[in-house]
Design a protein around this motif. Structure first.
Motif, mmCIF file in Angstrom:
data_model
loop_
_atom_site.group_PDB
_atom_site.id
_atom_site.type_symbol
_atom_site.label_atom_id
_atom_site.label_comp_id
_atom_site.label_asym_id
_atom_site.label_seq_id
_atom_site.Cartn_x
_atom_site.Cartn_y
_atom_site.Cartn_z
ATOM 1 N N THR A 127 -24.358 -2.815 41.513
ATOM 2 C CA THR A 127 -24.719 -1.820 40.499
ATOM 3 C C THR A 127 -25.195 -2.512 39.231
ATOM 4 O OG1 THR A 127 -23.083 -0.261 41.341
ATOM 5 C CG2 THR A 127 -23.912 0.127 39.128
ATOM 6 N N HIS A 128 -26.356 -2.094 38.744
ATOM 7 C CA HIS A 128 -26.896 -2.576 37.470
ATOM 8 C C HIS A 128 -26.762 -1.446 36.473
ATOM 9 C CE1 HIS A 128 -30.177 -5.029 35.258
ATOM 10 N NE2 HIS A 128 -29.706 -4.128 34.420
ATOM 11 N N TYR A 129 -25.983 -1.675 35.416
ATOM 12 C CA TYR A 129 -25.713 -0.654 34.399
ATOM 13 C C TYR A 129 -26.613 -0.885 33.191
ATOM 14 C CZ TYR A 129 -23.004 1.994 30.914
ATOM 15 O OH TYR A 129 -22.608 2.874 29.926
ATOM 16 N N THR A 130 -27.349 0.160 32.777
ATOM 17 C CA THR A 130 -28.319 -0.015 31.700
ATOM 18 C C THR A 130 -28.431 1.246 30.857
ATOM 19 O OG1 THR A 130 -30.550 -0.827 31.224
ATOM 20 C CG2 THR A 130 -30.329 0.742 33.044
ATOM 21 N N ILE A 131 -29.260 1.191 29.825
ATOM 22 C CA ILE A 131 -29.513 2.348 28.963
ATOM 23 C C ILE A 131 -30.474 3.304 29.649
ATOM 24 C CG2 ILE A 131 -30.492 3.095 26.751
ATOM 25 C CD1 ILE A 131 -29.676 0.475 25.567
ATOM 26 N N ASP A 132 -30.262 4.572 29.438
ATOM 27 C CA ASP A 132 -31.128 5.592 30.034
ATOM 28 C C ASP A 132 -32.353 5.802 29.149
ATOM 29 O OD1 ASP A 132 -32.204 7.543 31.575
ATOM 30 O OD2 ASP A 132 -30.684 9.076 31.148
ATOM 31 N N SER A 133 -33.252 4.814 29.150
ATOM 32 C CA SER A 133 -34.508 4.903 28.426
ATOM 33 C C SER A 133 -35.572 4.177 29.233
ATOM 34 C CB SER A 133 -34.389 4.289 27.026
ATOM 35 O OG SER A 133 -34.083 2.913 27.102
ATOM 36 N N GLU A 134 -36.817 4.565 29.044
ATOM 37 C CA GLU A 134 -37.892 4.062 29.904
ATOM 38 C C GLU A 134 -38.051 2.549 29.837
ATOM 39 O OE1 GLU A 134 -41.519 6.120 29.207
ATOM 40 O OE2 GLU A 134 -40.714 8.093 29.706
ATOM 41 N N ASP A 135 -37.740 1.960 28.684
ATOM 42 C CA ASP A 135 -37.907 0.507 28.563
ATOM 43 C C ASP A 135 -36.805 -0.261 29.276
ATOM 44 O OD1 ASP A 135 -36.040 1.381 26.675
ATOM 45 O OD2 ASP A 135 -36.396 -0.336 25.376
ATOM 46 N N ARG A 136 -35.821 0.440 29.831
ATOM 47 C CA ARG A 136 -34.750 -0.197 30.612
ATOM 48 C C ARG A 136 -34.730 0.289 32.056
ATOM 49 N NH1 ARG A 136 -34.082 -4.664 27.958
ATOM 50 N NH2 ARG A 136 -33.760 -4.293 25.744
ATOM 51 N N THR A 137 -34.946 1.579 32.243
ATOM 52 C CA THR A 137 -34.848 2.129 33.596
ATOM 53 C C THR A 137 -36.065 1.802 34.456
ATOM 54 O OG1 THR A 137 -35.732 4.248 32.818
ATOM 55 C CG2 THR A 137 -33.338 4.010 32.874
ATOM 56 N N PHE A 138 -37.065 1.131 33.878
ATOM 57 C CA PHE A 138 -38.206 0.702 34.683
ATOM 58 C C PHE A 138 -37.770 -0.187 35.842
ATOM 59 C CE2 PHE A 138 -37.623 -3.046 32.112
ATOM 60 C CZ PHE A 138 -38.006 -4.084 32.952
#
Length: 460
Positions: free
Chosen positions: A54-65
């Motif tokens: 699992t990769h945990y990241t911010i829910d924004s386009e510059d991260r969820t790409f």
């Protein structure tokens, strides 16, 4: 490529803890995205069983790409599945703590919330990657990552993070507003001695027009240089004791009520309250929304902020330029470095497979591909950086490169990465400084309270 000189404070940091040194050198050929070997521990790829990381990241386009990269990675690693878990920026830290407490720790993440590396390290959340690196034969230079860059997240010879993106402070300016005011564009060269904080204020006054009609109001500059507690450093005032950088991000003293720090904050708040060339928080919200950027509306001539603001410049409704941060009185520091690492959490059940995913994300091909997919995230890979400099429509690639290299030359790693309990410190600063921004309290009245509260947080 140019080697970036090492700051004295960073040299001290290297000796015992989280040294920040950036050397844009060592451009050897990187491994391809496919040159990876899955781990062979227990329930791993080599044992024949499929595992999920699992990769945990911010829910924004510059991260969820990164979701777009998963199919290619899984095709190359058929026994590894990648799940992307997301959270809004404001909830990133709290959700991460909840996941860990519930025994559902992600495998890979970064310090994308308010908290930073020092906070994660002091909470014993991070896995030392040394054994994995040794077994894998990983070398940062093979991925065009400067070796010294790795030392940011190396503590007592233990490696806790692999850098993936590098943001800096810079200035963006609205060429249309400069042209209308007949003001020359600011320089991109950090060695141009004429470009100072006072000169910036002088230019900003020529572009500022305040009216009762909000549609006719515009401001010359929005100066959001780093987080609030770091801003005195720009003027040469150091709010944290030097042992902060050799003590795991835990200062023995802070100086937020010192005359030097108070004078620095007054210079910044005077942009709003005295010089009236910068917008209030309320005005910015009124034209750009709760979390919006007033510069994007075309009503601000210059903005000094992180280079993430550059990522959206291709879509701005005006011509954009990039310039150096003006000199503010600190001969060594004019920029803030925001180097984001990929971290493996201690709770990961598949650290070797997680490391394969990390290597994939920092490979030459994927670092370059990620620039376009993310909308302009700056790579740590020095080979991919040349593509990054050319990414922005209407902005001279030579200017972007010059600004980036100058920012690194005069940069200091962000306090939010290096100081423990930072999410609490940041929240406190936002709340306590709001009355200064609105003109209801003075810097002199507020700073003793901040000094007391920041020490209380640190002592926890």
């Amino acid at each position: 490529m140019k080697t970036i000189r090492i700051k004295k404070s960073f040299t001290l940091l290297l000796a015992t803890s989280m040294l920040v040194v950036l050397a844009l050198s060592g451009c050897s050929g990187g491994k391809s995205a496919g040159d990876v070997v899955p781990g062979n521990d227990g329930d791993s790829a080599n044992s024949g069983g499929q595992v999920t990381i699992t990769h945990y990241t911010i829910d924004s386009e510059d991260r969820t790409f990164i979701e777009k990269l998963v199919p290619d990675f899984e095709a190359q690693h058929p026994n590894i599945k990648v799940k992307i878990e997301k959270a809004p920026y404001e909830q990133f830290d709290s959700k991460l703590q909840t996941l860990i407490a519930g025994g559902k720790s992600p495998d890979v993440t970064s310090h994308y919330g308010y908290g930073g590396f020092a906070e994660y390290y002091n909470k014993d959340m991070l896995l030392d990657m040394n054994d994995i690196i040794k077994e894998d034969g990983f070398k940062a230079s093979d991925y065009n990552i400067p070796d010294d860059l790795m030392k940011i997240y190396t503590v007592k010879d233990q490696v806790y993070g692999i850098p993936v993106n590098m943001y800096v402070s810079l200035m963006l300016y609205n060429k249309d507003m400069f042209d209308a005011a007949n003001v020359p564009y600011p320089p991109s060269d950090y060695e141009d001695k004429s470009w100072t904080f006072d000169k910036m204020v002088e230019d900003a006054k020529k572009m500022t027009h305040v009216s009762n009609d909000i549609a006719k109001t515009q401001y010359g500059v929005d100066f959001t240089w780093s987080e609030r507690d770091m801003r005195p450093l720009y003027f040469g005032a150091e709010p944290y004791s030097q042992d902060t950088w050799t003590n795991g991000g835990v200062p023995s003293e802070t100086h937020f009520d010192s005359p030097e720090v108070i004078a620095a904050y007054n210079k910044l708040f005077n942009l709003i309250l005295k010089d009236k060339v910068s917008p209030t928080t309320e005005w910015s919200k009124s034209v750009a929304g709760q979390n919006g950027d007033a510069f994007v509306t075309g009503k601000v001539g210059m903005t000094v902020s992180g280079s993430w603001s550059l990522a959206g410049s291709n879509d701005f409704p005006f011509k954009v330029g990039v310039a150096a941060v003006p000199a503010g009185g600190n001969d060594k520091v004019r920029s803030v470095l925001f180097v984001d690492p990929l971290l493996i959490l201690k709770g990961s059940k598949h650290p070797k497979e997680a490391f394969e995913w990390i290597k994939y994300l920092v490979s030459d091909e994927i670092q370059e591909k990620s620039i376009e997919l993310s909308g302009g995230n700056p790579p740590v890979n020095t080979k991919a950086a040349e593509t990054y400099y050319k990414h922005f429509d209407g902005i001279d690639a030579a200017d972007v490169k010059k600004v980036y290299e100058g920012a690194v030359e005069y940069g200091f790693e962000s306090y939010n990465h290096l100081i423990t309990h930072y999410s609490q410190i940041n929240d406190m600063f936002i709340n306590e400084m709001q009355p200064i921004d609105t003109g209801h309290s003075t810097v002199e009245e507020v700073m003793p309270t901040i000094q007391k509260k920041v020490m209380e947080i640190i002592k926890r």
